[in-house]
Write a protein that holds these residues in place. Sequence first.
Motif, PDB file in Angstrom:
ATOM      1  N   THR A  98       0.865  -1.173   0.000  1.00 12.45           N
ATOM      2  CA  THR A  98       0.000   0.000   0.000  1.00 12.45           C
ATOM      3  C   THR A  98       0.905   1.228   0.000  1.00 12.45           C
ATOM      4  O   THR A  98       1.779   1.362   0.854  1.00 12.45           O
ATOM      5  CB  THR A  98      -0.907   0.005   1.239  1.00 12.45           C
ATOM      6  N   THR A  99       0.701   2.103  -0.979  1.00 19.59           N
ATOM      7  CA  THR A  99       1.663   3.190  -1.223  1.00 19.59           C
ATOM      8  C   THR A  99       1.063   4.563  -0.957  1.00 19.59           C
ATOM      9  O   THR A  99      -0.008   4.896  -1.467  1.00 19.59           O
ATOM     10  CB  THR A  99       2.168   3.136  -2.677  1.00 19.59           C
ATOM     11  N   ILE A 100       1.778   5.342  -0.146  1.00 16.17           N
ATOM     12  CA  ILE A 100       1.429   6.742   0.070  1.00 16.17           C
ATOM     13  C   ILE A 100       2.565   7.571  -0.515  1.00 16.17           C
ATOM     14  O   ILE A 100       3.700   7.508  -0.048  1.00 16.17           O
ATOM     15  CB  ILE A 100       1.247   7.063   1.560  1.00 16.17           C
ATOM     16  N   PHE A 101       2.260   8.321  -1.574  1.00 21.53           N
ATOM     17  CA  PHE A 101       3.278   9.169  -2.189  1.00 21.53           C
ATOM     18  C   PHE A 101       3.521  10.404  -1.329  1.00 21.53           C
ATOM     19  O   PHE A 101       2.597  10.969  -0.739  1.00 21.53           O
ATOM     20  CB  PHE A 101       2.832   9.618  -3.575  1.00 21.53           C
ATOM     21  N   THR A 102       4.779  10.826  -1.262  1.00 22.31           N
ATOM     22  CA  THR A 102       5.127  12.087  -0.605  1.00 22.31           C
ATOM     23  C   THR A 102       5.783  12.976  -1.656  1.00 22.31           C
ATOM     24  O   THR A 102       6.669  12.540  -2.383  1.00 22.31           O
ATOM     25  CB  THR A 102       6.103  11.863   0.566  1.00 22.31           C
ATOM     26  N   THR A 103       5.333  14.196  -1.779  1.00 20.81           N
ATOM     27  CA  THR A 103       5.843  15.073  -2.835  1.00 20.81           C
ATOM     28  C   THR A 103       5.758  16.536  -2.429  1.00 20.81           C
ATOM     29  O   THR A 103       4.904  16.920  -1.632  1.00 20.81           O
ATOM     30  CB  THR A 103       5.055  14.862  -4.141  1.00 20.81           C
TER      31      THR A 103
ATOM     32  N   LYS B  63       4.509  17.920   0.907  1.00 17.41           N
ATOM     33  CA  LYS B  63       5.521  18.407   1.849  1.00 17.41           C
ATOM     34  C   LYS B  63       5.427  19.930   1.959  1.00 17.41           C
ATOM     35  O   LYS B  63       5.154  20.599   0.957  1.00 17.41           O
ATOM     36  CB  LYS B  63       6.927  18.032   1.366  1.00 17.41           C
ATOM     37  N   PRO B  64       5.686  20.494   3.142  1.00 12.76           N
ATOM     38  CA  PRO B  64       5.894  19.806   4.424  1.00 12.76           C
ATOM     39  C   PRO B  64       4.597  19.143   4.892  1.00 12.76           C
ATOM     40  O   PRO B  64       3.526  19.717   4.743  1.00 12.76           O
ATOM     41  CB  PRO B  64       6.333  20.922   5.369  1.00 12.76           C
ATOM     42  N   ILE B  65       4.730  17.969   5.453  1.00 15.59           N
ATOM     43  CA  ILE B  65       3.557  17.157   5.770  1.00 15.59           C
ATOM     44  C   ILE B  65       2.908  17.617   7.063  1.00 15.59           C
ATOM     45  O   ILE B  65       3.555  17.715   8.103  1.00 15.59           O
ATOM     46  CB  ILE B  65       3.941  15.665   5.865  1.00 15.59           C
ATOM     47  N   ASN B  66       1.621  17.858   6.975  1.00 18.83           N
ATOM     48  CA  ASN B  66       0.829  18.301   8.114  1.00 18.83           C
ATOM     49  C   ASN B  66       0.440  17.104   8.979  1.00 18.83           C
ATOM     50  O   ASN B  66       0.041  16.061   8.473  1.00 18.83           O
ATOM     51  CB  ASN B  66      -0.410  19.032   7.587  1.00 18.83           C
TER      52      ASN B  66
END
Length: 243
Positions: A76-81, A101-104
């Motif tokens: 299960t994939t959560i993209f961070t960008t 990003k920045p991730i809340n």
Amino acid sequence: MITLKAVIVEDSRLARNELKELIKTHKEIELLGEAENVDEGFKLINNTKPDLLFLDINMPEKDGFELLEMLDEVPTTIFTTAFDEYAIKSFEYNAFDYLLKPINQKRFSKSIEKVFERFNNNEPLESKNEDTLSIDKQIFIKDGEKCWLVKIHDISLFEIVGNYTRVFFESNKPLIYKSLAQIEEKLPNDVFFRANRQQIININHVKKVVSWFNGKLKIEMNSGEEIEISRRQSYIFKEQLSF
């Protein structure tokens, strides 16, 4: 409550540290490791078999999408960008979720809540046989500029097309550069059946079975495709389904 095993693949040390601090606030997530590039991430994922992947999209040399393409089985994939354009694109790839990003903290917690809703919905966390893909796992398929994350059980048919294999799911029929033999090795054989030299069918997507010429069977799939099972395989098919 179940515990999910997670890994981070992210080239920025600052972003990795940020994610680790956010993960610490969720005791139900166990962080197995982190990687700063695609090749390291590929090794880490294959060695640890995580349930959850936090994946940066824009990395040097190889990007996050290329990593997914390298994997036989995708967590299960959560993209961070950091870029909105990538966030939008990730939906085209059927990502489970994305985090800008920045991730809340609140946004992160909401994403984790969605993850647990999925896993608490009686979805197995791992395959009983590491060499075989679980029916509920997902694979990454790329055909030109189009990409999909597809659950194994949603695939109705695999079919040889020259040096490629066509994958049938919903209304999509992308080509992948893998042989049918390579694919067959990974598929659960209680669900997927080798109908003939050219095709493998998902028996859960079979609509109708009729007797055909010379002891053969003819299959009609839910999606409308008609498949002729070879005479030898017809006998095995009848035995397997107690026909």
